[in-house]
Design an enzyme around this catalytic site. Sequence first.
Site, PDB file in Angstrom:
ATOM      1  N   LYS A 279     -16.174  30.273  21.837  1.00  0.00           N
ATOM      2  CA  LYS A 279     -16.329  30.860  22.959  1.00  0.00           C
ATOM      3  C   LYS A 279     -15.121  31.858  23.182  1.00  0.00           C
ATOM      4  CE  LYS A 279     -19.030  27.418  25.446  1.00  0.00           C
ATOM      5  NZ  LYS A 279     -19.043  26.483  26.600  1.00  0.00           N
TER       6      LYS A 279
ATOM      7  N   GLY B  60     -22.399  16.186  33.430  1.00  0.00           N
ATOM      8  CA  GLY B  60     -22.533  17.288  32.793  1.00  0.00           C
ATOM      9  C   GLY B  60     -23.790  17.744  32.573  1.00  0.00           C
TER      10      GLY B  60
HETATM   11  P1  NAD Z   1     -12.766  22.953  23.383  1.00  0.00           P
HETATM   12  O1  NAD Z   1     -12.792  22.784  22.005  1.00  0.00           O
HETATM   13  O2  NAD Z   1     -12.597  24.546  24.043  1.00  0.00           O
HETATM   14  O3  NAD Z   1     -11.584  22.208  24.234  1.00  0.00           O
HETATM   15  C1  NAD Z   1     -11.479  20.952  24.063  1.00  0.00           C
HETATM   16  C2  NAD Z   1     -10.796  20.291  25.158  1.00  0.00           C
HETATM   17  O4  NAD Z   1     -10.496  19.090  24.922  1.00  0.00           O
HETATM   18  C3  NAD Z   1      -9.215  20.837  25.339  1.00  0.00           C
HETATM   19  O5  NAD Z   1      -8.970  20.909  26.863  1.00  0.00           O
HETATM   20  C4  NAD Z   1      -8.426  19.903  24.835  1.00  0.00           C
HETATM   21  O6  NAD Z   1      -7.110  19.816  24.954  1.00  0.00           O
HETATM   22  C5  NAD Z   1      -9.157  18.800  24.971  1.00  0.00           C
HETATM   23  N1  NAD Z   1      -9.031  17.511  24.001  1.00  0.00           N
HETATM   24  C6  NAD Z   1      -9.265  17.283  22.828  1.00  0.00           C
HETATM   25  N2  NAD Z   1      -8.967  16.035  22.209  1.00  0.00           N
HETATM   26  C7  NAD Z   1      -8.617  15.466  23.231  1.00  0.00           C
HETATM   27  C8  NAD Z   1      -7.860  14.281  23.425  1.00  0.00           C
HETATM   28  N3  NAD Z   1      -7.808  13.277  22.400  1.00  0.00           N
HETATM   29  N4  NAD Z   1      -7.193  13.803  24.527  1.00  0.00           N
HETATM   30  C9  NAD Z   1      -7.233  14.802  25.485  1.00  0.00           C
HETATM   31  N5  NAD Z   1      -7.573  15.703  25.627  1.00  0.00           N
HETATM   32  C10 NAD Z   1      -8.482  16.378  24.429  1.00  0.00           C
HETATM   33  O7  NAD Z   1     -14.186  22.463  23.950  1.00  0.00           O
HETATM   34  P2  NAD Z   1     -14.957  22.898  25.285  1.00  0.00           P
HETATM   35  O8  NAD Z   1     -15.820  24.011  24.873  1.00  0.00           O
HETATM   36  O9  NAD Z   1     -13.986  23.180  26.404  1.00  0.00           O
HETATM   37  O10 NAD Z   1     -15.923  21.461  25.641  1.00  0.00           O
HETATM   38  C11 NAD Z   1     -15.292  20.338  26.186  1.00  0.00           C
HETATM   39  C12 NAD Z   1     -16.402  19.477  26.471  1.00  0.00           C
HETATM   40  O11 NAD Z   1     -17.072  20.001  27.602  1.00  0.00           O
HETATM   41  C13 NAD Z   1     -17.513  19.132  25.165  1.00  0.00           C
HETATM   42  O12 NAD Z   1     -17.563  17.918  25.615  1.00  0.00           O
HETATM   43  C14 NAD Z   1     -18.494  20.093  25.688  1.00  0.00           C
HETATM   44  O13 NAD Z   1     -19.617  19.475  25.090  1.00  0.00           O
HETATM   45  C15 NAD Z   1     -18.616  20.034  27.212  1.00  0.00           C
HETATM   46  N6  NAD Z   1     -19.145  21.071  27.766  1.00  0.00           N
HETATM   47  C16 NAD Z   1     -20.028  20.891  28.611  1.00  0.00           C
HETATM   48  C17 NAD Z   1     -20.756  22.204  29.244  1.00  0.00           C
HETATM   49  C18 NAD Z   1     -21.938  21.836  30.153  1.00  0.00           C
HETATM   50  O14 NAD Z   1     -22.706  22.781  30.418  1.00  0.00           O
HETATM   51  N7  NAD Z   1     -22.148  20.629  30.810  1.00  0.00           N
HETATM   52  C19 NAD Z   1     -20.339  23.568  28.813  1.00  0.00           C
HETATM   53  C20 NAD Z   1     -19.492  23.528  27.861  1.00  0.00           C
HETATM   54  C21 NAD Z   1     -18.592  22.599  27.536  1.00  0.00           C
END
Ligand code: NAD
Length: 310
Positions: free
Chosen positions: A73, A256
Amino acid sequence: MELAINGETKLAGLVGGDTITQSFSPMMHTASFKEVGVNAVYLSLPIEMDQLKEVVAGLKDIAVGYNVTMPFKTYICEYMDELSPAAKLMGAVNTVEIRDGKCIGHNTDGAGFVENIKNVGFDPKGKIATVIGAGGAGSAVFTQLALEQVEEIYVYNIKDSFWDSTEKRVAQLAEHTGVKVSLHDLNNRDELKESIFVSDLLVNATKVGSGELEGQSSIDEEMLHECLVVADTVYKPLETKLIKMAKDYGLVTAGGVGMLLQQAALAEKIWFGTDMPVAYIEKISSNNTCLGDQTLKRYSNSCGEEKCQK
Ligand code: NAD
């Protein structure tokens, strides 16, 4: 309507890494195209990081548009010909529109998130929010909340690779919107508790609660209070530990899956100008497979105009 592939069938899809096979998007969009009568297919397109540039160039000639998921992204932004104002501010793209031979990067995650909390009756304008997570989803969420003119946002993240870029993003966002936005270390638990205490909305936008971190929560139960609405971006599992904890506490929650449906509907509007039948897709998805029953409890601002005695 029957979905019959012919010479006019358009191509849409999802570009992502090795977790793409778990996505609900192909199933949701295929069902929607069939229901609405859009002559298109939506395919899962798994790629490696070193293929991204070529895939963007190739799809430009053959697709009508596509979604982008982890881990691309943020990286895909540099290959776009244009970015929507929201995608530019977020530094992340989840929807690509191909128009007049150009790739236009949009981000419907933030708007989808806000639509989802509005659906449980929570209008973020003028409210205070604590957003945990500053990756792709977190950045989209807190940026959109600022664009919706919340009063203040406390962003929390661990000090990982997202930290430095978020410091800059938060400063730019505050300047652009006039909203107070500040970044804090998630490991500072006392500060986190204080931020949640003064907040109306708490959002988990980290990976905590899913995958290897399933069954975990970024916050402790004692940080909840009765004037809080709690939202999660995680949709697998359908009910994260955080959402369950908040429901048990009697709070209004927004999971979500609602965000997933709303961001998908916004993407279809961009590609085809059509309205995804959200309620129908939610219903058939829960019957068929994965989305479960998303019965909503609505936020009625029981705290009223006078804030709770927190
Ligand atoms: P990303 O990889 O861009 O970001 C990951 C986030 O998680 C960061 O803030 C990171 O610091 C944090 N993180 C990772 N390991 C961690 C830990 N052990 N402790 C605390 N924080 C931790 O991923 P993303 O695209 O931001 O996705 C994050 C979540 O949101 C995922 O579960 C994804 O499936 C979900 N998501 C849902 C939708 C939706 O439409 N519902 C859309 C996008 C993402």
